[in-house]
Write an enzyme that holds these catalytic residues in place. Structure first.
Site, PDB file in Angstrom:
ATOM      1  N   ARG A   1      -3.217   3.195   8.843  1.00  0.00           N
ATOM      2  CA  ARG A   1      -4.144   1.641   8.023  1.00  0.00           C
ATOM      3  C   ARG A   1      -2.582   0.650   7.423  1.00  0.00           C
ATOM      4  O   ARG A   1      -1.358   1.084   7.484  1.00  0.00           O
ATOM      5  CB  ARG A   1      -4.421   2.518   6.802  1.00  0.00           C
ATOM      6  CG  ARG A   1      -5.263   3.472   6.603  1.00  0.00           C
ATOM      7  CD  ARG A   1      -5.860   2.949   5.094  1.00  0.00           C
ATOM      8  NE  ARG A   1      -6.517   2.435   4.562  1.00  0.00           N
ATOM      9  CZ  ARG A   1      -7.367   2.306   3.408  1.00  0.00           C
ATOM     10  NH1 ARG A   1      -7.110   3.493   3.224  1.00  0.00           N
ATOM     11  NH2 ARG A   1      -8.037   1.751   3.439  1.00  0.00           N
TER      12      ARG A   1
ATOM     13  N   SER B   1      15.137 -40.805  -8.011  1.00  0.00           N
ATOM     14  CA  SER B   1      13.677 -40.120  -7.724  1.00  0.00           C
ATOM     15  C   SER B   1      14.169 -39.602  -6.122  1.00  0.00           C
ATOM     16  O   SER B   1      13.265 -40.657  -5.262  1.00  0.00           O
ATOM     17  CB  SER B   1      12.170 -41.228  -8.114  1.00  0.00           C
ATOM     18  OG  SER B   1      11.363 -39.520  -7.712  1.00  0.00           O
TER      19      SER B   1
ATOM     20  N   HIS C   1      -2.793 -41.603   3.713  1.00  0.00           N
ATOM     21  CA  HIS C   1      -3.075 -42.296   2.335  1.00  0.00           C
ATOM     22  C   HIS C   1      -4.575 -41.191   1.801  1.00  0.00           C
ATOM     23  O   HIS C   1      -4.934 -41.802   0.536  1.00  0.00           O
ATOM     24  CB  HIS C   1      -4.016 -43.714   2.977  1.00  0.00           C
ATOM     25  CG  HIS C   1      -4.711 -44.626   2.329  1.00  0.00           C
ATOM     26  ND1 HIS C   1      -3.389 -45.145   1.508  1.00  0.00           N
ATOM     27  CD2 HIS C   1      -5.143 -45.077   1.891  1.00  0.00           C
ATOM     28  CE1 HIS C   1      -4.601 -46.378   0.537  1.00  0.00           C
ATOM     29  NE2 HIS C   1      -5.883 -45.617   1.212  1.00  0.00           N
TER      30      HIS C   1
ATOM     31  N   LYS D   1       0.798  -1.244   0.402  1.00  0.00           N
ATOM     32  CA  LYS D   1       0.204  -0.006   0.409  1.00  0.00           C
ATOM     33  C   LYS D   1       0.877   1.199   0.280  1.00  0.00           C
ATOM     34  O   LYS D   1       0.809   1.901  -1.060  1.00  0.00           O
ATOM     35  CB  LYS D   1      -0.773   0.093   1.019  1.00  0.00           C
ATOM     36  CG  LYS D   1      -2.002   1.156   1.484  1.00  0.00           C
ATOM     37  CD  LYS D   1      -3.201   0.758   2.452  1.00  0.00           C
ATOM     38  CE  LYS D   1      -3.704  -0.692   2.226  1.00  0.00           C
ATOM     39  NZ  LYS D   1      -4.349  -0.565   3.505  1.00  0.00           N
TER      40      LYS D   1
ATOM     41  N   MET E   1      -5.405  -7.269   8.458  1.00  0.00           N
ATOM     42  CA  MET E   1      -4.674  -6.945   9.438  1.00  0.00           C
ATOM     43  C   MET E   1      -5.720  -5.310   9.509  1.00  0.00           C
ATOM     44  O   MET E   1      -6.636  -5.233   9.034  1.00  0.00           O
ATOM     45  CB  MET E   1      -3.849  -6.375   9.544  1.00  0.00           C
ATOM     46  CG  MET E   1      -2.247  -6.761   9.273  1.00  0.00           C
ATOM     47  SD  MET E   1      -1.214  -6.816   8.698  1.00  0.00           S
ATOM     48  CE  MET E   1      -0.797  -6.404   7.330  1.00  0.00           C
TER      49      MET E   1
ATOM     50  N   ARG F   1      -3.739  -1.469  -6.032  1.00  0.00           N
ATOM     51  CA  ARG F   1      -3.426  -2.816  -5.668  1.00  0.00           C
ATOM     52  C   ARG F   1      -3.776  -3.927  -7.206  1.00  0.00           C
ATOM     53  O   ARG F   1      -4.753  -3.120  -7.165  1.00  0.00           O
ATOM     54  CB  ARG F   1      -3.088  -3.028  -4.014  1.00  0.00           C
ATOM     55  CG  ARG F   1      -4.638  -4.003  -4.286  1.00  0.00           C
ATOM     56  CD  ARG F   1      -4.960  -4.606  -3.173  1.00  0.00           C
ATOM     57  NE  ARG F   1      -6.308  -4.099  -2.508  1.00  0.00           N
ATOM     58  CZ  ARG F   1      -6.710  -4.490  -1.594  1.00  0.00           C
ATOM     59  NH1 ARG F   1      -6.168  -4.358  -0.036  1.00  0.00           N
ATOM     60  NH2 ARG F   1      -7.688  -4.227  -0.615  1.00  0.00           N
TER      61      ARG F   1
ATOM     62  N   CYS G   1       9.412 -37.626  -6.802  1.00  0.00           N
ATOM     63  CA  CYS G   1       7.779 -38.223  -6.900  1.00  0.00           C
ATOM     64  C   CYS G   1       7.225 -38.094  -5.507  1.00  0.00           C
ATOM     65  O   CYS G   1       5.963 -38.937  -4.992  1.00  0.00           O
ATOM     66  CB  CYS G   1       7.850 -39.328  -7.489  1.00  0.00           C
ATOM     67  SG  CYS G   1       8.678 -40.462  -5.835  1.00  0.00           S
TER      68      CYS G   1
ATOM     69  N   GLY H   1      -7.915  -7.299   4.441  1.00  0.00           N
ATOM     70  CA  GLY H   1      -9.090  -7.681   5.747  1.00  0.00           C
ATOM     71  C   GLY H   1      -8.038  -8.294   6.865  1.00  0.00           C
ATOM     72  O   GLY H   1      -9.444  -8.315   7.823  1.00  0.00           O
TER      73      GLY H   1
ATOM     74  N   TYR I   1      13.190 -34.054 -13.601  1.00  0.00           N
ATOM     75  CA  TYR I   1      11.553 -34.023 -13.824  1.00  0.00           C
ATOM     76  C   TYR I   1      11.068 -33.544 -12.151  1.00  0.00           C
ATOM     77  O   TYR I   1      12.056 -34.228 -11.304  1.00  0.00           O
ATOM     78  CB  TYR I   1      11.172 -34.841 -14.176  1.00  0.00           C
ATOM     79  CG  TYR I   1      11.112 -36.036 -13.595  1.00  0.00           C
ATOM     80  CD1 TYR I   1      10.156 -36.732 -12.362  1.00  0.00           C
ATOM     81  CD2 TYR I   1      12.289 -37.169 -14.082  1.00  0.00           C
ATOM     82  CE1 TYR I   1      10.495 -37.779 -12.150  1.00  0.00           C
ATOM     83  CE2 TYR I   1      12.616 -38.027 -13.461  1.00  0.00           C
ATOM     84  CZ  TYR I   1      11.851 -38.249 -12.857  1.00  0.00           C
ATOM     85  OH  TYR I   1      11.944 -40.064 -11.630  1.00  0.00           O
TER      86      TYR I   1
END
Ligand code: PEP
Ligand code: MG
Length: 877
Positions: A93, A765, A455, A23, A104, A337, A832, A102, A852
């Site tokens: 503020r 992995s 699970h 802000k 704080m 914002r 994984c 909203g 990956y």
């Protein structure tokens, strides 16, 4: 810490978010752009950090600097705090680095006291306005600074309205407001044993402190946890000259977005209220008018606003969310914002802005929160209906989506009722492998126990099924088929709804709307794919999941959990026979039954993946998960195996483990019973040969993954079994086929000795579920129960099972990757564990150079975007 604690708006700029908060930085930027911003100053985020370091106090030199800046502000505005002629009123503020709407606190109208209110009344010739402002200030100050809730004052307002026989606040006149103010002050004194403070400077410093305190209120902490915002950032505080939208009929206040935040449509969207203060718009006491109507009411203010909106959007190159006030016909900008938006709107805005030439594709990719894409993949509740719904409990948002159905308490009942065409929600204390079919036919799953990697959660995410887990507020009686929460008992057949994205449980049927994937989604994902370096694979155990993942853009499978294939009721029997076998012969007989099932499953998966790489992990789970527990199941198994029931029971007892997660699982099974690895190798290789024969263009190269290895000799032993069986089958088949053998790195010892393990492993992995469990020493199944205490006490901010602990577990991952590459420079590296679908963890994977990430099908699009963002961010640094 820098020497400067406070910045006038005219001293800052938009790049100073870290110091001035969003802000503050934007107010400074708008000031620099020459826009009509009521002037003020920002107390930096560093002061907030210092406030906490100093034992929740503002140091004297900082107070002095705040007062110096106040003096400058007084000179700039020609007004003075507490002055009898021309008093300055300010708003105080919050404003953190990341927007936390909203969460704080804010105080308006600060600077009013018994004298100032009279001056305002005389100057504006509007005593009603003056006293209305004063009473609002008392209310806000009491609430935010003193912790005396605003709502307690409402009783006094209602009494006054009743006495006058009116319904609306606006029907109260100046005398009523005056009386209200007097009664508020009395109420303040009665409850807080002090007079309402009259010194405006004291009011201001106490308000600044209160805003700093609100950084650590429970809703701010919760919001930060949800949005990965570190607690160490702190909030800035903005002190800004008040302008008034409630001084009469040439005044007003409103909120607007430069584009529609729900749909993304490129049209100004917002609302305003005449003769009102900001909080009235938010509170919804009066129905606001649409922003278009402002054109009729105050054309000049409207035209300047539209012009400013255009400038702001071009300047920030993003959709803006703005607050404005009109005081006596003059427009003032109070805030701008980047606006929050739905996922669909985010994609439309990103694509439109690229087409408009406003932003680059990279900027578009950075504009969309990866997790937001989730909303496009699952059915969602109708937002209007959800607002009215009755919230009965909250658990962990384990698997997103919206589920609505009638309660059932067992997997069998789920199947029976679903077969009748009913929609059911499966409610369980916890789930076991036997529940899988029931989970599959249910709309959603609610469990009392279990964390984000329990699970239920893992399986539900894999299936794209909505799941709320670890909902400890519920008292469940599975046998009686009831659960109790908040004093109400729910029976089988009662309707409930689950929101898997928030963890909320509602005590009724809430309507859902199907997910919509627009054309922008595809365009956007193409851009992400062009940009990312990381490949994205999926964790899938069935052809159906595999196909779904491919449709979502998966480039391969990073993990097939082979045990999941045996949860099915027809198969679990053979699996159980294998587990309780006491001789190798018995075990081989059971394995022979499993072989064709496993082989055909693999064929299905290879077919679904159409030649994309597939990593198959050998049997891993703690075996007790598969053991029969009910007397019916035990009796059936005994009969099938020609065993005496008591003998079977004693075998089951002998298989009991005190700590199954660290027990006889993973490669330990193949070490005890090599025939298991032999059967699995046969299934993997024969299936690949069969599918390669059918589709010569696929060139399938199976990737065999040995789990839970902690020493190279374990891997060597199992690998020998694998290669012997595989090589024999391949040479007998007469076709040429390659395969790979690798391992999971999921035990800290494996990470420490990764260079040795890489001598045998062709790929690693990272199984970060177990690696997290074993590094922290927290059980995956039980940690959910006590981790909340860690968050409350700020020991940890995040669930390490959901977001990779880069500091600790990440150190092991980075080290193992480096050690692995030292031994085998081309070693293929992936992840994984559940973290493979978490954006911040994906960024880490990019940084340490994994090849990956692999995640459940419904997270594949999220991972694709997160991987692109990681690449863009890294290029910048
Ligand atoms: C892991 O441990 O991270 C993993 C992927 O294996 P599982 O969750 O099946 O133990
Ligand atoms: Mg594991």
């Amino acid at each position: 810490m820098s020497e400067k604690y406070v910045y006038l708006f005219s001293e800052g700029n938009g790049k100073m978010r870290e110091l001035l908060g969003g802000k503050g930085a934007n107010l400074a930027e708008m000031t620099n752009l020459g826009m009509p911003v009521p002037q003020g100053f920002t107390v930096t985020t560093e002061v907030c950090t210092r406030y906490y370091e100093d034992g929740e106090k503002i140091a004297p030199e900082i107070t002095e600097e705040i007062n110096r800046n106040l003096k400058t502000l007084e000179e700039m505005t020609g007004k003075k705090m507490g002055d009898k002629e021309n008093p300055l009123l300010v708003s105080v503020r919050s404003g953190a680095r990341a927007s936390m709407p909203g969460m704080m606190d804010t105080i308006l109208n600060l600077g009013i006291n018994d004298e100032v209110v009279e001056t305002i009344a005389a100057k504006t010739e509007n005593p009603r306005f003056a006293y209305d402002s004063y009473r609002r200030f008392i209310q806000m100050f009491s609430d935010v600074v003193m912790g005396l809730p605003k709502s307690k004052f409402e009783v006094i307002i209602d009494e006054l309205k009743d006495r006058k026989g009116v319904k609306l606040d606006t029907e109260l006149d100046a005398d009523d407001m005056k009386e209200m103010t007097a009664r508020f002050k009395e109420f303040y004194k009665e409850n807080l044993n002090e007079d309402f403070p009259q010194d405006p400077k004291e009011q201001m410093i106490r308000a600044v402190e209160a805003v700093f305190r609100s950084w650590n209120n429970p809703r701010a902490i919760y919001y930060r946890k949800m949005n990965d915002i570190p607690g160490s950032w702190g909030t800035a505080v903005n002190v800004q000259m008040m302008v008034f939208g409630n001084m009469g009929n040439t005044c007003g206040t409103g909120v607007a977005f430069t584009r529609n935040p729900a749909t993304g449509e490129n049209k100004l969207f917002g609302e305003f209220l005449m003769n009102a203060q900001g909080e009235d718009v938010v509170a919804g006491i009066r129905t606001p008018q649409t922003i278009d109507e402002l054109k009729e009411v105050m054309p000049d203010a409207y035209n300047s606003f539209v012009e400013i909106c255009g400038k702001l959007e071009k300047h920030y190159r993003d959709m803006q969310d703005m607050e404005f006030t009109i005081e006596n016909g003059k427009l003032f900008m109070l805030q701008t914002r980047n606006g929050k938006r739905t996922a669909a709107a985010a994609l439309k805005i990103a694509c439109d802005m690229v087409a408009e030439g406003l932003i680059t594709k990279d900027e578009a990719l950075m504009m969309v929160e990866p997790k937001a894409l989730d909303a496009l993949l699952h059915p969602q509740f109708d937002p209007a209906e959800l607002k009215q719904a009755h919230l009965i409990a909250s658990g962990l948002p384990a698997s997103p989506g919206a589920a609505c159905g009638q309660v059932v308490f067992s997997a069998e009942d789920a199947i029976t009722e679903a077969n009748k065409g009913k929609k059911v929600v499966l409610v369980r204390l916890e789930t076991s492998p036997e529940d899988i079919e029931g989970m599959n036919v249910a709309q959603g799953i609610l469990t009392v126990r279990g964390g984000m990697t329990s699970h239920a959660a893992v399986v539900a995410r894999g299936m794209g099924r909505c799941c709320v887990s670890g909902c400890g507020e519920i008292d469940i009686h599975e046998e009686e088929k009831t659960f109790t929460v908040g004093g109400h008992t729910y029976k089988e057949g009662d309707w409930i709804s689950l929101d898997g994205s928030t963890g909320n449980v509602y005590g009724e049927a809430v309507k859902t709307v199907p997910a919509q994937i627009s054309g922008d989604f595809e365009t956007f994902m193409k851009w992400a794919d062009e940009r990312r370096v990381l490949q994205v694979r999926t964790n899938a155990d069935t052809p159906k999941d595999a196909k779904q993942a491919v449709a979502f853009g998966a480039q391969g499978i990073g993990l097939v959990r082979t045990e999941h294939m045996f949860f099915d009721s027809n198969r679990i029997k053979a699996m159980r026979e294998m587990i309780v076998s006491s001789t190798e012969e018995q075990r081989r007989a059971a394995l022979a039954k499993l072989l064709p099932m496993q082989r055909s499953d693999f064929e299905g998966i290879y077919e679904a993946m159409e030649g994309r790489p597939v990593t198959i992990r050998y049997l891993d789970p703690p075996l007790h998960e598969f053991l029969p527990t009910s007397s019916y199941d035990i009796a059936t198994l005994a009969q099938d195996m020609n065993l005496n029931i008591d003998d079977l029971k004693s075998i089951i007892t002998s298989l009991h483990e005190f700590n199954p997660m660290m027990g006889h699982r993973g490669c330990r099974l193949a070490i005890s019973y090599p025939e298991i690895a032999e059967m699995q190798t046969r299934a993997v290789i024969e299936a690949a040969i069969n599918v390669n024969r059918k589709h010569p263009d696929y060139h399938i190269t199976p990737e065999i993954m040995i789990p839970l290895v902690g020493d190279v000799n374990e891997l060597k032993y199992v690998k020998n079994i694998v290669t012997k069986v595989a090589d024999d089958i391949i040479s007998a088949s007469g076709i040429e086929m390659k395969y790979m053998v690798g391992t999971m790195i999921e035990i800290p010892r494996a990470a420490l000795l990764a260079d040795e393990i890489a001598e045998e492993a062709e790929f690693f992995s990272f199984g970060t579920n177990d690696l997290t469990q074993m590094t922290f020493g927290f059980s995956r199944d039980d940690a959910g129960g006590f981790l909340s205490h860690y968050y409350d006490k700020k020991i940890y901010e995040q669930d390490p099972f959901a977001r990779l602990d880069q500091h600790g577990v990440g150190k092991l991952v980075a080290m193992a990757a480096e050690l692995g590459r030292k031994t085998r420079p081309n070693i293929k590296l992936g992840i994984c564990g559940e973290h493979g679908g978490d954006p911040s963890s994906i960024e880490f994977c990019h940084r340490v150079g994994l090849n990956y990430v692999s995640c459940s099908p419904y997270r594949v699009p999220i991972a694709r975007l997160a991987a692109a963002q990681a690449a863009i961010k890294n290029d910048k640094n």
